[in-house]
Write an enzyme that holds these catalytic residues in place. Structure first.
Site, mmCIF file in Angstrom:
data_model
loop_
_atom_site.group_PDB
_atom_site.id
_atom_site.type_symbol
_atom_site.label_atom_id
_atom_site.label_comp_id
_atom_site.label_asym_id
_atom_site.label_seq_id
_atom_site.Cartn_x
_atom_site.Cartn_y
_atom_site.Cartn_z
ATOM 1 N N GLY A 147 -0.943 -4.785 7.584
ATOM 2 C CA GLY A 147 0.460 -5.039 7.267
ATOM 3 C C GLY A 147 0.676 -5.359 5.799
ATOM 4 N N GLY A 191 0.172 2.472 -1.356
ATOM 5 C CA GLY A 191 -1.191 2.903 -1.011
ATOM 6 C C GLY A 191 -1.308 3.194 0.476
ATOM 7 N N HIS A 192 -0.766 2.290 1.309
ATOM 8 C CA HIS A 192 -0.798 2.525 2.763
ATOM 9 C C HIS A 192 0.023 3.763 3.130
ATOM 10 C CE1 HIS A 192 -1.388 -1.993 2.638
ATOM 11 N NE2 HIS A 192 -2.415 -1.610 3.363
ATOM 12 N N LYS A 215 -9.830 2.363 -2.266
ATOM 13 C CA LYS A 215 -9.868 1.096 -3.005
ATOM 14 C C LYS A 215 -10.916 0.173 -2.387
ATOM 15 C CE LYS A 215 -7.417 -3.010 -4.045
ATOM 16 N NZ LYS A 215 -7.789 -3.699 -2.812
ATOM 17 N N ASP A 216 -10.993 0.181 -1.046
ATOM 18 C CA ASP A 216 -12.046 -0.569 -0.358
ATOM 19 C C ASP A 216 -13.239 0.374 -0.195
ATOM 20 O OD1 ASP A 216 -10.728 -3.173 0.242
ATOM 21 O OD2 ASP A 216 -9.290 -1.844 1.190
ATOM 22 N N VAL A 242 -4.169 4.162 -5.120
ATOM 23 C CA VAL A 242 -2.823 4.268 -5.711
ATOM 24 C C VAL A 242 -2.661 3.090 -6.675
ATOM 25 C CG1 VAL A 242 -0.349 4.355 -5.245
ATOM 26 C CG2 VAL A 242 -1.950 5.417 -3.652
ATOM 27 N N SER A 270 -2.406 -3.539 -3.961
ATOM 28 C CA SER A 270 -3.059 -4.390 -2.962
ATOM 29 C C SER A 270 -2.051 -5.408 -2.468
ATOM 30 C CB SER A 270 -4.235 -5.130 -3.611
ATOM 31 O OG SER A 270 -4.638 -6.204 -2.787
HETATM 32 O O1 PAF Z 1 -8.493 -2.356 5.129
HETATM 33 C C1 PAF Z 1 -7.872 -3.083 5.933
HETATM 34 O O2 PAF Z 1 -6.670 -3.295 5.815
HETATM 35 C C2 PAF Z 1 -8.632 -3.737 7.077
HETATM 36 O O3 PAF Z 1 -9.919 -4.079 6.680
HETATM 37 C C3 PAF Z 1 -8.658 -2.892 8.352
HETATM 38 C C4 PAF Z 1 -9.421 -1.587 8.133
HETATM 39 C C5 PAF Z 1 -7.239 -2.570 8.788
HETATM 40 C C6 PAF Z 1 -9.363 -3.643 9.472
HETATM 41 O O4 PAF Z 1 -8.692 -4.828 9.781
#
Ligand code: PAF
Length: 284
Positions: free
Chosen positions: A32, A37-38, A152-153, A179, A188
Site C-alpha cells: 500500500g 513505481g507501483h 528498486k528492491d 521509477v 518509495s
Molecule cells: O515489496 C513489497 O512491497 C513487499 O516486500 C511485498 C513484496 C509486497 C511483500 O510484502
C-alpha cells in the site's frame, strides 16, 4: 471499475471465472501507500496478462522489532483510486487473520538460504523470511500467471526469483524498472518520512550510485569505489549500512571483472532508511 475483495473465497471465485473465460492473470503484491513505481508495475502486469490483481497487505512478519510496522503509512482510498486509474481489476485486501490463520508465531515459514543472509538480509535479520512467507501465501491465493516486482528492491527480486524456481511455483516473475523523482530519488513509500531538509539531501544516494558506476568504468579498484561512496554519503549526513559493488549474484567481483554489475546502497537519513541500486555493464 476496480473491485475490492476482502474474502479469499470471493477472490478464488473471481479468478475461477476469469480462467473459465480463458483470461490470464497478472499480480502485483504491495504494502500500500502506492506511488508511480507501483502503478508502473500494474501497467507492466497488464502488458503480460488479461486481468490484474493487486494486493495491499502490510505484512507484519517482514518488519523487525525496531522497524516501522505500526507507523507504516496506510492510505486505502488513494491506493484504490490510483490502482483503478492504472488499470487494476481487483484489489485484494486480506486481513492479517486470514493471511496467518494460526497466528504469526505459528506461521509456516519460507526461508531461502544464502542470498537472504547478505546485505539487506544481514542488516534486517528475518526480513526476507517474512517476505518469502507472505509472497508464497499471496501466490497460492491469487495463482497468477505472472507477478511483477520492482527492481528498486533488487535483492528482494533475486530472493523471490530463487524461491519461485526452488519451490516450483507456477507464477512467472517479471521485473519493473526503478521509477525516480525528477532529482533522481527512487520512489518509495518511505520518502514521505523525510523532513524537508532530508528530502533535499536524499538524491545524493542516486548521485553516489552514478559516481560508483563511473569510477568502476574508469577502472578504480572496487574497495576504493566502495570507500569513496561511503565517504560521500557520510559527508552528506547519511549513516550508510552498505555502499557496495556486486555481481548480480551478490558476489564481490574481482577488480577488472567484465560483465554485469550492480551498485547497491542502503543508508539512513535521520530516522528513515533508504535503499537504491544501479545496474551497469563493464564491457570487455
Ligand atoms: O515489496 C513489497 O512491497 C513487499 O516486500 C511485498 C513484496 C509486497 C511483500 O510484502
Amino acid at each position: 471499475m476496480i473491485e475490492t475483495i476482502t474474502q479469499l473465497a470471493v477472490l478464488r471465485e473471481r479468478i475461477r471465472q476469469w480462467r473459465r473465460e480463458g483470461q490470464t492473470v497478472g499480480f502485483v503484491p504491495t504494502m500500500g501507500n502506492l506511488h508511480a513505481g507501483h502503478y508502473s508495475l500494474v501497467k507492466l502486469a497488464r502488458q503480460h496478462a488479461d486481468k490484474v490483481v493487486s494486493s495491499v497487505f502490510v505484512n507484519p512478519t517482514q518488519f523487525g522489532p525496531s522497524e516501522d510496522f505500526t507507523r507504516y503509512p496506510r492510505t486505502p482510498d488513494a491506493d484504490t483510486s490510483g490502482l483503478q486509474a492504472a488499470g487494476c481489476d481487483v484489489l485484494w485486501l486480506p486481513e492479517v487473520e486470514a493471511m496467518y490463520p494460526f497466528g504469526v508465531p505459528l506461521a509456516a515459514n519460507v526461508h531461502v538460504p544464502g542470498i537472504s543472509s547478505v546485505l539487506e538480509g544481514a542488516c534486517r535479520p528475518g526480513h526476507f523470511d517474512g517476505v518469502c512467507t507472505v509472497v508464497t501465501r499471496l501466490f497460492n491465493q491469487v495463482q497468477a500467471d505472472v507477478a511483477a516486482f520492482g527492481k528498486k528492491d533488487f535483492q528482494q527480486l533475486a530472493v523471490i526469483r530463487q524461491m519461485v524456481v526452488d519451490l516450483h511455483l507456477p507464477t512467472a516473475i517479471i521485473a519493473g524498472s526503478i521509477v525516480r523523482e525528477a532529482d533522481g530519488l527512487a520512489m518509495s513509500s518511505r520518502n514521505q518520512y523525510l523532513s524537508e531538509q532530508d528530502r533535499a539531501t536524499a538524491p545524493v544516494i542516486y548521485r553516489c550510485l552514478l559516481a560508483m558506476r563511473d569510477a568502476a568504468l574508469a577502472g578504480v579498484p572496487r574497495a576504493q569505489v566502495e570507500a569513496e561512496a561511503d565517504g560521500m554519503l557520510r559527508r552528506a549526513g547519511f549513516e550508510p549500512d552498505y555502499a557496495v559493488l556486486r555481481s548480480p549474484d551478490f558476489n564481490a567481483p574481482q577488480d577488472g571483472h567484465e560483465g554485469p554489475y550492480v551498485a547497491l546502497i542502503a543508508a539512513r537519513l535521520g530516522r528513515t532508511r533508504l535503499i537504491d541500486n544501479l545496474e551497469f555493464d563493464l564491457p570487455g
